[in-house]
Scaffold this motif. Structure first.
Motif, PDB file in Angstrom:
ATOM      1  N   ALA A   1      29.607  19.533  23.082  1.00 46.68           N
ATOM      2  CA  ALA A   1      29.128  18.825  24.268  1.00 46.68           C
ATOM      3  C   ALA A   1      27.617  18.949  24.401  1.00 46.68           C
ATOM      4  O   ALA A   1      26.939  18.021  24.867  1.00 46.68           O
ATOM      5  CB  ALA A   1      29.815  19.367  25.508  1.00 46.68           C
ATOM      6  N   THR A   2      27.070  20.073  23.976  1.00 46.47           N
ATOM      7  CA  THR A   2      25.617  20.267  24.052  1.00 46.47           C
ATOM      8  C   THR A   2      24.879  19.338  23.102  1.00 46.47           C
ATOM      9  O   THR A   2      23.733  18.955  23.370  1.00 46.47           O
ATOM     10  CB  THR A   2      25.268  21.727  23.734  1.00 46.47           C
ATOM     11  OG1 THR A   2      25.952  22.131  22.528  1.00 46.47           O
ATOM     12  CG2 THR A   2      25.678  22.646  24.865  1.00 46.47           C
TER      13      THR A   2
ATOM     14  N   GLN B   1      24.569  16.214  24.926  1.00 46.74           N
ATOM     15  CA  GLN B   1      23.569  16.413  25.984  1.00 46.74           C
ATOM     16  C   GLN B   1      22.164  16.139  25.438  1.00 46.74           C
ATOM     17  O   GLN B   1      21.307  15.604  26.154  1.00 46.74           O
ATOM     18  CB  GLN B   1      23.685  17.837  26.518  1.00 46.74           C
ATOM     19  CG  GLN B   1      22.970  18.093  27.824  1.00 46.74           C
ATOM     20  CD  GLN B   1      23.217  19.516  28.315  1.00 46.74           C
ATOM     21  OE1 GLN B   1      23.550  20.416  27.542  1.00 46.74           O
ATOM     22  NE2 GLN B   1      23.074  19.712  29.614  1.00 46.74           N
ATOM     23  N   ASP B   2      21.943  16.489  24.170  1.00 46.31           N
ATOM     24  CA  ASP B   2      20.642  16.248  23.549  1.00 46.31           C
ATOM     25  C   ASP B   2      20.453  14.782  23.163  1.00 46.31           C
ATOM     26  O   ASP B   2      19.321  14.287  23.119  1.00 46.31           O
ATOM     27  CB  ASP B   2      20.486  17.123  22.301  1.00 46.31           C
ATOM     28  CG  ASP B   2      20.416  18.611  22.621  1.00 46.31           C
ATOM     29  OD1 ASP B   2      20.024  18.952  23.758  1.00 46.31           O
ATOM     30  OD2 ASP B   2      20.775  19.425  21.752  1.00 46.31           O
TER      31      ASP B   2
ATOM     32  N   ILE C   1      25.628  12.146  30.913  1.00 46.95           N
ATOM     33  CA  ILE C   1      27.011  12.315  30.455  1.00 46.95           C
ATOM     34  C   ILE C   1      27.928  12.191  31.665  1.00 46.95           C
ATOM     35  O   ILE C   1      27.643  12.736  32.734  1.00 46.95           O
ATOM     36  CB  ILE C   1      27.215  13.699  29.789  1.00 46.95           C
ATOM     37  CG1 ILE C   1      26.408  13.799  28.488  1.00 46.95           C
ATOM     38  CG2 ILE C   1      28.684  13.959  29.507  1.00 46.95           C
ATOM     39  CD1 ILE C   1      26.486  15.166  27.826  1.00 46.95           C
TER      40      ILE C   1
ATOM     41  N   LEU D   1      28.830  23.401  28.426  1.00 46.73           N
ATOM     42  CA  LEU D   1      27.725  22.874  29.221  1.00 46.73           C
ATOM     43  C   LEU D   1      27.319  23.797  30.375  1.00 46.73           C
ATOM     44  O   LEU D   1      26.316  23.550  31.041  1.00 46.73           O
ATOM     45  CB  LEU D   1      28.097  21.499  29.784  1.00 46.73           C
ATOM     46  CG  LEU D   1      28.273  20.370  28.767  1.00 46.73           C
ATOM     47  CD1 LEU D   1      28.764  19.100  29.461  1.00 46.73           C
ATOM     48  CD2 LEU D   1      26.969  20.098  28.028  1.00 46.73           C
TER      49      LEU D   1
ATOM     50  N   VAL E   1      24.807  20.874  36.537  1.00 45.10           N
ATOM     51  CA  VAL E   1      23.892  20.655  35.415  1.00 45.10           C
ATOM     52  C   VAL E   1      23.280  19.263  35.533  1.00 45.10           C
ATOM     53  O   VAL E   1      24.012  18.267  35.578  1.00 45.10           O
ATOM     54  CB  VAL E   1      24.628  20.794  34.064  1.00 45.10           C
ATOM     55  CG1 VAL E   1      23.693  20.469  32.898  1.00 45.10           C
ATOM     56  CG2 VAL E   1      25.188  22.203  33.913  1.00 45.10           C
TER      57      VAL E   1
ATOM     58  N   VAL F   1      24.649  15.531  34.181  1.00 48.35           N
ATOM     59  CA  VAL F   1      26.078  15.587  33.866  1.00 48.35           C
ATOM     60  C   VAL F   1      26.881  15.293  35.132  1.00 48.35           C
ATOM     61  O   VAL F   1      26.703  15.969  36.155  1.00 48.35           O
ATOM     62  CB  VAL F   1      26.483  16.960  33.288  1.00 48.35           C
ATOM     63  CG1 VAL F   1      27.983  16.978  32.970  1.00 48.35           C
ATOM     64  CG2 VAL F   1      25.674  17.263  32.033  1.00 48.35           C
TER      65      VAL F   1
END
Length: 488
Positions: A222-223, A226-227, A232, A416, A437, A440
């Motif tokens: 998931a990270t 995120q990048d 998301i 996350l 976050v 997200v």
């Protein structure tokens, strides 16, 4: 709205079913279409009630009197435009929604309510038949990218709304095909899967990138997403099934309902590699759980050719009519009899399963129950009490656990660093759907817990508005009750 005297002239009428002995031979939908005149008459029953409480009953805020009036007048294109302005997928809700709007219908105070759900289904099916539902890609792109994880109704709605705003949307689904529980939980006799496929084709034509067979959190972290993405949206659902921690629960033949239903849907789809077969053929089946999932297990077991099908519900038998403590326009907890119940099942209420019994080879051969009662305690939750000397042994070779879900899988949340509540729903307020976050968001069952399809679509739409606002500073996407620009 409608004909002024329509509710006095016409009785409620809905689609009839094909005979049970015919429909259980296959997995096709079995409702019998109504004539256009009959549908217009049903639209005419919508009263000029002043305050349309059906709006408050519908989580999507559908403009129900407006499309009913259009149907009554024979303006099907206008009805389709109105319906799609608040609901991305009326072909789903028109088949699967329990219709809280009908329970809130003003006419339902002392008469049978307007048949809103059936009208909705016929509007969208007319729109598809006439070719009015077509792809409408956004005129411009923002350059912003969004990952939507989970392709159930919440994910599909969020993806379409964000794509309409001009963002580049990628939809991730860990299963082989799109749809979530629409695809792998709802039996085909309630909704054939070509209904999903035709809508997904439109979404792809509108520019949404769909990646199936990708398990976010496992195949890709998931990270990493995120990048790669500007935002998301998590719409994975509440997929952790509730178990029954009693003796014998590990016996072969004690099966989670969703494993049973998912495998059968794949079988109907022609998929050959299904793993260990789970079938009810020739078996005495007990479905534990009296909700919609239990009903789906009943209909599927009957189509398998089960020797018998029994349905256990730990709660007491609800009344047929509206309970006095649940007045209109609130949703009443009353006895609901589905088409599957009418196909041949014995229903038992106030019954608790105490033990599963196995043979020497570890196969389920029976179970033991007792009758229970609920003791009301003022200011506290009712207390469950077993009634002494009511134990009973049942013959059973397949027990299907249809007792709902306890929350969300936490792999993505952990990766996350998302906060969750005690039931592993990911924390995010209904005001903006933001998690702790930045960038997200979460919507649907993964935020609110197990709920209805209309809530899932509503949450996906609402979350899309807030994601769009986060990315652009403002949003022209509609919020609930505002309606959308014409999309038909």
């Amino acid at each position: 709205m409608g004909k002024i005297t329509g509710f006095l002239e016409f009785d409620r009428k809905v689609e009839e079913y094909a005979p049970a002995d015919e429909r259980i031979k296959n997995y096709k939908e079995f409702t019998l279409p109504m004539k256009e005149k009959e549908l217009k008459d049903q639209g005419a029953r919508c009263m000029d009630c002043g305050i349309p409480f059906c709006h408050s009953g519908c989580p999507l805020g559908n403009l129900i009197p407006d499309f009913n009036d259009a149907v009554y007048l024979g303006k099907w294109d206008k009805a389709a435009e109105i319906l799609h302005s608040t609901n991305n997928f009326p072909e789903f809700t028109g088949r699967l929604c329990p219709a809280p709007c009908e329970e809130a219908c003003v006419l339902g105070i002392n008469e049978d309510p307007v048949t809103i759900e059936n009208i909705e289904k016929n509007i969208v099916e007319t729109a598809f038949k006439k070719g009015w539902v077509v792809a409408e890609p956004p005129a411009t792109r923002t350059g912003k990218t969004v990952a939507v994880i989970g392709s159930g109704p919440a994910g599909l709605a969020a993806a379409q709304q964000l794509n309409r705003a001009g963002h580049l949307v990628t939809l991730y689904e860990r299963d082989e095909k799109v749809g979530g529980l629409l695809r792998y939980g709802i039996p085909d006799f309630k909704m054939e899967k070509n209904i999903i496929d035709r809508r997904v084709k439109i979404l792809e034509e509108e520019g949404i990138i769909i990646k199936t067979g990708v398990h976010v959190g496992v195949d890709v972290l998931a990270t990493e997403l995120q990048d790669q993405f500007d935002a998301i949206v998590l719409t994975g659902g509440a997929t952790v099934r509730r178990g029954l921690p009693i003796e014998g629960a590990d016996l072969k033949g004690v099966v989670q309902a969703m494993d049973f239903l998912k495998q059968n849907n794949k079988r109907v789809d022609g998929i050959k590699d299904l793993g260990e077969e789970i079938k009810a053929t020739g078996k005495n089946v007990v479905v534990i759980g009296g909700g919609d999932t239990g009903s789906d297990c009943i209909g599927t077991s009957i189509r398998h050719g089960a020797a018998s099908v029994s349905n256990f519900e730990i709660l007491g038998k609800p009344p047929v009519g509206r309970p006095e403590d649940q007045p209109w326009p609130f949703w009443p907890m009353r006895l609901r009899t589905s088409s599957s119940h009418k196909e041949g099942v014995d229903r038992f209420f106030s019954i608790s399963t105490k033990k599963f019994i196995g043979d020497k080879n570890g196969n389920l051969k029976g179970l033991i129950t007792s009758e229970v009662e609920w003791i009301t305690v003022p200011g506290k939750r009712p207390i469950l009490k077993e009634i002494s000397n009511t134990e009973k042994e049942w013959k059973c070779e397949l027990a299907l656990l249809a007792m709902g879900f306890t929350g969300s899988e936490m792999t993505i949340a952990e990766q996350l660093g998302l906060e969750a509540d005690a039931r592993t729903n990911i924390k995010a307020s209904e005001a903006d759907y933001k998690t702790n976050v930045p960038g997200v968001y979460v919507a649907g069952d993964q935020r609110r817990g197990q709920s209805l399809i209309v809530w899932a679509i509503s949450e996906g739409r609402q979350a899309a508005y807030h994601v769009d606002t986060y990315l652009m500073g403002t949003s022209y996407l509609p919020l609930k009750g505002e309606g959308d620009l014409p999309r038909v």
